[in-house]
Design a protein around this motif. Sequence first.
Motif, PDB file in Angstrom:
ATOM      1  N   LEU A  41       0.947  -1.274  -0.025  1.00  0.00           N
ATOM      2  CA  LEU A  41      -0.096   0.172  -0.136  1.00  0.00           C
ATOM      3  C   LEU A  41       0.903   1.379  -0.175  1.00  0.00           C
ATOM      4  O   LEU A  41       0.626   2.038  -0.686  1.00  0.00           O
ATOM      5  CB  LEU A  41      -1.031   0.001   1.367  1.00  0.00           C
ATOM      6  N   LEU A  42       2.089   1.179   0.776  1.00  0.00           N
ATOM      7  CA  LEU A  42       2.785   2.216   0.730  1.00  0.00           C
ATOM      8  C   LEU A  42       3.676   2.578  -0.644  1.00  0.00           C
ATOM      9  O   LEU A  42       3.788   3.708  -1.012  1.00  0.00           O
ATOM     10  CB  LEU A  42       3.818   1.987   1.726  1.00  0.00           C
ATOM     11  N   ALA A  43       3.919   1.343  -1.218  1.00  0.00           N
ATOM     12  CA  ALA A  43       4.423   1.459  -2.702  1.00  0.00           C
ATOM     13  C   ALA A  43       3.538   2.107  -3.473  1.00  0.00           C
ATOM     14  O   ALA A  43       4.051   2.839  -4.471  1.00  0.00           O
ATOM     15  CB  ALA A  43       4.913   0.256  -2.756  1.00  0.00           C
ATOM     16  N   ALA A  44       2.352   1.629  -3.475  1.00  0.00           N
ATOM     17  CA  ALA A  44       1.251   2.174  -4.615  1.00  0.00           C
ATOM     18  C   ALA A  44       1.145   3.597  -3.993  1.00  0.00           C
ATOM     19  O   ALA A  44       0.913   4.299  -5.151  1.00  0.00           O
ATOM     20  CB  ALA A  44      -0.037   1.303  -4.354  1.00  0.00           C
ATOM     21  N   TYR A  45       1.114   4.151  -2.998  1.00  0.00           N
ATOM     22  CA  TYR A  45       1.252   5.432  -2.684  1.00  0.00           C
ATOM     23  C   TYR A  45       2.088   6.228  -3.213  1.00  0.00           C
ATOM     24  O   TYR A  45       2.153   7.297  -3.941  1.00  0.00           O
ATOM     25  CB  TYR A  45       0.989   5.672  -1.017  1.00  0.00           C
ATOM     26  N   ALA A  46       3.424   5.595  -3.161  1.00  0.00           N
ATOM     27  CA  ALA A  46       4.564   6.434  -3.530  1.00  0.00           C
ATOM     28  C   ALA A  46       4.441   6.313  -4.983  1.00  0.00           C
ATOM     29  O   ALA A  46       4.826   7.378  -5.640  1.00  0.00           O
ATOM     30  CB  ALA A  46       5.887   5.460  -3.356  1.00  0.00           C
ATOM     31  N   ASP A  47       3.870   5.536  -5.857  1.00  0.00           N
ATOM     32  CA  ASP A  47       3.822   5.525  -7.270  1.00  0.00           C
ATOM     33  C   ASP A  47       2.459   6.342  -7.798  1.00  0.00           C
ATOM     34  O   ASP A  47       2.328   6.401  -8.947  1.00  0.00           O
ATOM     35  CB  ASP A  47       3.611   4.019  -7.690  1.00  0.00           C
ATOM     36  N   GLY A  48       1.861   6.769  -6.945  1.00  0.00           N
ATOM     37  CA  GLY A  48       0.753   7.559  -7.329  1.00  0.00           C
ATOM     38  C   GLY A  48      -0.400   6.774  -7.870  1.00  0.00           C
ATOM     39  O   GLY A  48      -1.299   7.186  -8.652  1.00  0.00           O
ATOM     40  N   GLU A  49      -0.725   5.630  -7.370  1.00  0.00           N
ATOM     41  CA  GLU A  49      -1.631   4.541  -8.120  1.00  0.00           C
ATOM     42  C   GLU A  49      -3.005   4.258  -7.203  1.00  0.00           C
ATOM     43  O   GLU A  49      -3.729   3.675  -7.692  1.00  0.00           O
ATOM     44  CB  GLU A  49      -0.693   3.132  -8.142  1.00  0.00           C
ATOM     45  N   LEU A  50      -2.895   4.872  -5.976  1.00  0.00           N
ATOM     46  CA  LEU A  50      -4.163   4.708  -5.193  1.00  0.00           C
ATOM     47  C   LEU A  50      -5.308   5.805  -5.482  1.00  0.00           C
ATOM     48  O   LEU A  50      -5.053   6.894  -5.991  1.00  0.00           O
ATOM     49  CB  LEU A  50      -3.588   5.043  -3.701  1.00  0.00           C
ATOM     50  N   SER A  51      -6.471   5.546  -5.138  1.00  0.00           N
ATOM     51  CA  SER A  51      -7.630   6.176  -5.142  1.00  0.00           C
ATOM     52  C   SER A  51      -7.346   7.415  -4.072  1.00  0.00           C
ATOM     53  O   SER A  51      -6.755   7.507  -3.219  1.00  0.00           O
ATOM     54  CB  SER A  51      -8.908   5.559  -4.990  1.00  0.00           C
ATOM     55  N   THR A  52      -8.304   8.409  -4.473  1.00  0.00           N
ATOM     56  CA  THR A  52      -8.347   9.688  -3.466  1.00  0.00           C
ATOM     57  C   THR A  52      -8.565   9.025  -1.917  1.00  0.00           C
ATOM     58  O   THR A  52      -7.955   9.584  -0.990  1.00  0.00           O
ATOM     59  CB  THR A  52      -9.485  10.576  -3.753  1.00  0.00           C
ATOM     60  N   GLU A  53      -9.510   8.300  -1.817  1.00  0.00           N
ATOM     61  CA  GLU A  53      -9.802   7.713  -0.293  1.00  0.00           C
ATOM     62  C   GLU A  53      -8.653   6.966   0.410  1.00  0.00           C
ATOM     63  O   GLU A  53      -8.479   6.916   1.284  1.00  0.00           O
ATOM     64  CB  GLU A  53     -11.017   6.694  -0.720  1.00  0.00           C
ATOM     65  N   ASP A  54      -7.891   5.866  -0.819  1.00  0.00           N
ATOM     66  CA  ASP A  54      -6.866   5.205   0.081  1.00  0.00           C
ATOM     67  C   ASP A  54      -5.733   6.226   0.156  1.00  0.00           C
ATOM     68  O   ASP A  54      -5.046   6.094   1.258  1.00  0.00           O
ATOM     69  CB  ASP A  54      -6.497   3.861  -1.004  1.00  0.00           C
ATOM     70  N   ARG A  55      -5.507   7.130  -0.539  1.00  0.00           N
ATOM     71  CA  ARG A  55      -4.327   8.110  -0.358  1.00  0.00           C
ATOM     72  C   ARG A  55      -4.653   8.992   0.853  1.00  0.00           C
ATOM     73  O   ARG A  55      -3.638   9.225   1.575  1.00  0.00           O
ATOM     74  CB  ARG A  55      -4.325   9.192  -1.528  1.00  0.00           C
ATOM     75  N   SER A  56      -5.786   9.328   1.238  1.00  0.00           N
ATOM     76  CA  SER A  56      -5.908  10.006   2.363  1.00  0.00           C
ATOM     77  C   SER A  56      -5.847   9.366   3.586  1.00  0.00           C
ATOM     78  O   SER A  56      -5.369   9.487   4.644  1.00  0.00           O
ATOM     79  CB  SER A  56      -7.356  10.682   2.457  1.00  0.00           C
ATOM     80  N   ARG A  57      -6.156   7.767   3.494  1.00  0.00           N
ATOM     81  CA  ARG A  57      -5.960   6.574   4.683  1.00  0.00           C
ATOM     82  C   ARG A  57      -4.476   6.828   4.903  1.00  0.00           C
ATOM     83  O   ARG A  57      -4.092   6.845   6.018  1.00  0.00           O
ATOM     84  CB  ARG A  57      -6.405   5.747   4.207  1.00  0.00           C
ATOM     85  N   VAL A  58      -3.760   6.449   3.802  1.00  0.00           N
ATOM     86  CA  VAL A  58      -2.217   6.465   4.049  1.00  0.00           C
ATOM     87  C   VAL A  58      -1.734   7.703   4.524  1.00  0.00           C
ATOM     88  O   VAL A  58      -0.871   7.511   5.477  1.00  0.00           O
ATOM     89  CB  VAL A  58      -1.603   6.141   2.879  1.00  0.00           C
ATOM     90  N   GLU A  59      -2.113   8.772   3.983  1.00  0.00           N
ATOM     91  CA  GLU A  59      -1.655  10.247   4.627  1.00  0.00           C
ATOM     92  C   GLU A  59      -1.909  10.353   6.381  1.00  0.00           C
ATOM     93  O   GLU A  59      -1.155  10.771   6.973  1.00  0.00           O
ATOM     94  CB  GLU A  59      -2.051  11.239   4.130  1.00  0.00           C
ATOM     95  N   CYS A  60      -3.213   9.831   6.657  1.00  0.00           N
ATOM     96  CA  CYS A  60      -3.584   9.804   8.023  1.00  0.00           C
ATOM     97  C   CYS A  60      -2.584   9.033   8.954  1.00  0.00           C
ATOM     98  O   CYS A  60      -2.203   9.557   9.838  1.00  0.00           O
ATOM     99  CB  CYS A  60      -4.934   9.729   8.235  1.00  0.00           C
ATOM    100  N   TRP A  61      -2.284   7.883   8.452  1.00  0.00           N
ATOM    101  CA  TRP A  61      -1.382   6.915   9.007  1.00  0.00           C
ATOM    102  C   TRP A  61      -0.149   7.279   9.197  1.00  0.00           C
ATOM    103  O   TRP A  61       0.664   7.131  10.001  1.00  0.00           O
ATOM    104  CB  TRP A  61      -1.496   5.534   8.275  1.00  0.00           C
ATOM    105  N   LEU A  62       0.489   7.932   7.875  1.00  0.00           N
ATOM    106  CA  LEU A  62       1.846   8.642   7.799  1.00  0.00           C
ATOM    107  C   LEU A  62       1.804   9.696   8.938  1.00  0.00           C
ATOM    108  O   LEU A  62       3.076   9.921   9.527  1.00  0.00           O
ATOM    109  CB  LEU A  62       2.268   9.030   6.707  1.00  0.00           C
ATOM    110  N   ALA A  63       0.942  10.359   8.868  1.00  0.00           N
ATOM    111  CA  ALA A  63       0.857  11.513  10.228  1.00  0.00           C
ATOM    112  C   ALA A  63       1.173  11.100  11.396  1.00  0.00           C
ATOM    113  O   ALA A  63       1.586  11.637  12.425  1.00  0.00           O
ATOM    114  CB  ALA A  63      -0.389  12.558  10.013  1.00  0.00           C
ATOM    115  N   GLU A  64       0.651   9.836  11.585  1.00  0.00           N
ATOM    116  CA  GLU A  64       0.762   9.455  12.924  1.00  0.00           C
ATOM    117  C   GLU A  64       2.042   8.386  13.150  1.00  0.00           C
ATOM    118  O   GLU A  64       2.266   7.951  14.331  1.00  0.00           O
ATOM    119  CB  GLU A  64      -0.623   8.425  13.597  1.00  0.00           C
TER     120      GLU A  64
END
Lengths: 158, 214
Positions: free
Chosen positions: B13-36
């Motif tokens: 999931l992190l790799a997909a986020y780095a490659d810009g392959e996630l949907s808007t919803e999944d991106r916000s999920r990952v960003e929330c998790w990264l913030a914590e």
Amino acid sequence: MYRFPLLSIACLLVGLGPAPAEPPAKEQIEVQVLAILVSENHKNVHPKLGEFAKLVQVKEPRLTGFKLEQTTVKSLELGQSEKMPLVGKEVVEVTVNKERNEKGRILLTITPPGMNQITYECACSKFFSMATEHYVGKGKDRQQLFIAIMASPCKGKK
Amino acid sequence: MTTPRPENFPLELLAAYADGELSTEDRSRVECWLAENHEALEDLETQEAFGPGNVDLWGPVSPPSPSADDWIATRECIGRQMRLANRVRWAGWAGTFGLLATAATLMFVLPAPQHNCVDPELPRDCDGLPPGSIDDEPYPMASSADVRIISLPESASGLLVVGEHPLRDSFLSFAKMSEVQFHNVGTDLAGRFPEVMNEAADDVLPMLWAPREP
């Protein structure tokens, strides 16, 4: 001494002379054959078969679905026969008779599936149709084979 | 849904986020998790280093894309070679005919014919293309005007790439009774005659109905 040069020039002139006239092109008759599958278990009518469906239903109102299955168009010479595909391995043999009638109409002899020869003449560019006793499918998928045949062009009366 | 914890957060999931392959919803999920979970930012940087956005890494190994000028130059080269090949072919026929005519005329005049044949030279100024020959011509593709379809199952009519339906756009017109005349009507294989619909009314097709099976 001068015989050989004169002979060679004569040979060249003969070789470059006009080509022999080609025989006149034989008249081509375009024959169209439609294979139509008709059903009483659905109501889908091919857009080109609307008029045909109405006229068939005058005799058989239970026939409601008309599907164009196969279209074949071939050019035949007068006197030539050809087997046209219908559905599966079924064919209709069409013969364009050698002579036109006195109105210039084309006479066709056809041999539909399960039938002996039928000879008729028809107005030009108009389809003549026939219901065969050949069926495809079983139960609700059972469909009856109809054929429609058209030949053109006609010639005016001479 | 709860945000995944560091120990169970999928690296894909992190790799997909780095490659810009996630949907808007999944991106916000990952960003929330990264913030914590700041410790995961290092993994993210590593993933981004191998992602498609790293032009320095992937640029040297990506295949070059031909420019519009490259395509035009290649097309001109092919066309020039085709024209030359045709010219060579016609030149060969014309030369053959001329030689035959000359030989036939002079055969009886001169003791022995003499002629020199010079092969035309093909241009070789097209970099990256082999010398011209007939075999190099592009495959000629037929257009609808070049194709006449003799027989077509209706189920395939929607799949035609070139060529017209045998019926084209013609309207199907069925003959009326006055337009059909039967000369001979054969029987079926059991010796039964078909039913002939020959009523005078124009709303009845002059059809033949094969005898029904009993």
